[in-house]
Design an enzyme around this catalytic site. Structure first.
Site, short mmCIF file in Angstrom:
data_model
loop_
_atom_site.label_atom_id
_atom_site.label_comp_id
_atom_site.label_asym_id
_atom_site.label_seq_id
_atom_site.Cartn_x
_atom_site.Cartn_y
_atom_site.Cartn_z
CG ASN A 11 -9.90 -1.19 -1.81
OD1 ASN A 11 -10.98 -0.66 -2.11
ND2 ASN A 11 -9.11 -0.72 -0.84
CE LYS A 13 -6.76 1.78 -2.09
NZ LYS A 13 -5.48 2.27 -1.62
CG HIS A 97 -8.17 0.35 3.38
ND1 HIS A 97 -7.44 1.52 3.29
CD2 HIS A 97 -7.70 -0.47 2.43
CE1 HIS A 97 -6.56 1.40 2.31
NE2 HIS A 97 -6.70 0.19 1.77
CD GLU A 99 -6.66 4.36 1.11
OE1 GLU A 99 -7.78 4.07 0.65
OE2 GLU A 99 -5.60 4.09 0.52
CD GLU A 169 -4.34 -3.39 2.34
OE1 GLU A 169 -4.27 -3.75 1.16
OE2 GLU A 169 -5.03 -2.43 2.70
N GLY A 175 -0.18 2.32 -2.12
CA GLY A 175 -0.21 3.39 -3.12
C GLY A 175 1.12 4.09 -3.32
CB SER A 215 2.91 -1.25 -4.05
OG SER A 215 2.68 0.09 -3.63
P1 PGA Z 1 -2.33 -0.32 -3.54
O1 PGA Z 1 -3.47 -0.31 -2.40
O2 PGA Z 1 -2.34 -1.69 -4.17
O3 PGA Z 1 -2.74 0.76 -4.49
O4 PGA Z 1 -1.03 -0.05 -2.86
C1 PGA Z 1 -3.71 -1.44 -1.61
C2 PGA Z 1 -4.86 -1.18 -0.71
O5 PGA Z 1 -5.01 -0.04 -0.24
O6 PGA Z 1 -5.68 -2.08 -0.44
#
Ligand code: PGA
Length: 254
Positions: A11, A13, A97, A99, A169, A175, A215
């Site tokens: 992803n 983003k 997601h 976010e 997640e 992140g 992560s």
């Molecule tokens: P990350 O994000 O691997 O940077 O922690 C995962 C995600 O948001 O899908």
């Protein structure tokens, strides 16, 4: 790991222009073309979807949008629909997601409509669920996940469940560099599979693939993928570098 084919999704983003995406894809394809039986998904921003799809014309890599509206067309400024994505060859769509839930107020009722719309259009939904650190500390993880699954999957049938993907997640791991341990990820994903068995029956729950996200990097993917119920990963930050993401995809060779 089980007989379910693993899926590794990247992803991006809101990262990469078209020019940057083209450079990435050229490097990436050569690194994964002979990777074993792993499904690979790239989730670029809307602006790069068509170009990435075209570059990946051999079909080895699936291409996902990061969001989609539930109507086919209409007065929804700033939105993109399933037929628009389908026409340019998009195969998958990330839905819900954290976010999007946090910054764009997406709720489970919207997600139920999006999930059904995507399936009807022949686009595979990747429905994301996960708890915050507060919810985990308060012992509310399972209730939160159950609510998200019941809400987000309200409109689909047992036959449709295995056609989509679920991504677990935990918000506290996204992140942050704070990956869930393989034990916590496995325990929670086993809970999700059990909740899905209650909702759709054991056969559909056994077949659906459930990914872990938060992560994930080349150093921790191997241990995560040894767990019985973890069928893959949704990778954010570590998918932005083609060589690093290719190492994650080739986790079996590490
Ligand atoms: P990350 O994000 O691997 O940077 O922690 C995962 C995600 O948001 O899908």
């Amino acid at each position: 790991m089980s007989e379910r084919t693993p899926v590794i999704a990247g992803n991006w983003k809101m990262f990469k222009t078209n020019t940057e995406a083209a450079a990435y894809v050229a490097e990436f394809l050569a690194l994964v073309v002979d990777a074993g039986p792993v499904e690979i998904v790239l989730c670029p921003p809307f602006t790069c979807l068509e170009a990435v799809r075209r570059e990946l014309a051999d079909g080895r890599v699936r291409v996902a949008a990061q969001n989609m509206h539930f109507e086919a067309e209409g007065a929804y400024t700033g939105e993109v629909s399933a037929p628009m994505l389908k026409e340019i060859g998009v195969t998958d769509v990330v839905l819900g997601h954290s976010e999007r839930r946090q910054y764009f107020c997406e709720n489970d009722a919207d997600l139920a409509r999006k999930t059904s719309t995507a399936l009807a259009a022949g686009i595979r939904p990747i429905l994301c669920v996960g708890e915050s650190d507060r919810e985990r500390e308060a012992g509310g993880t399972n209730d939160k996940l159950k609510g998200q699954l019941e809400g987000g999957l309200a409109g689909i049938s047992a036959d449709q469940l295995p056609e989509m993907l679920i991504a677990y997640e935990p918000i506290w791991a996204i992140g942050t560099g704070k990956t869930a341990t393989p034990e916590i990820a496995e325990e929670t994903i086993a809970f999700i599979r059990g909740a899905l068995a209650g909702q759709f029956g054991p056969q559909a729950a056994r077949r659906v693939r459930i990914l872990y996200g938060g992560s994930v990097n080349p150093g921790n993917i191997g241990e995560l993928m040894k767990a019985e119920n973890i069928d893959g990963a949704l990778v954010g930050g570590a998918s932005l570098d083609a060589a690093g993401f290719a190492r994650i995809i080739r986790f079996k060779e590490a």
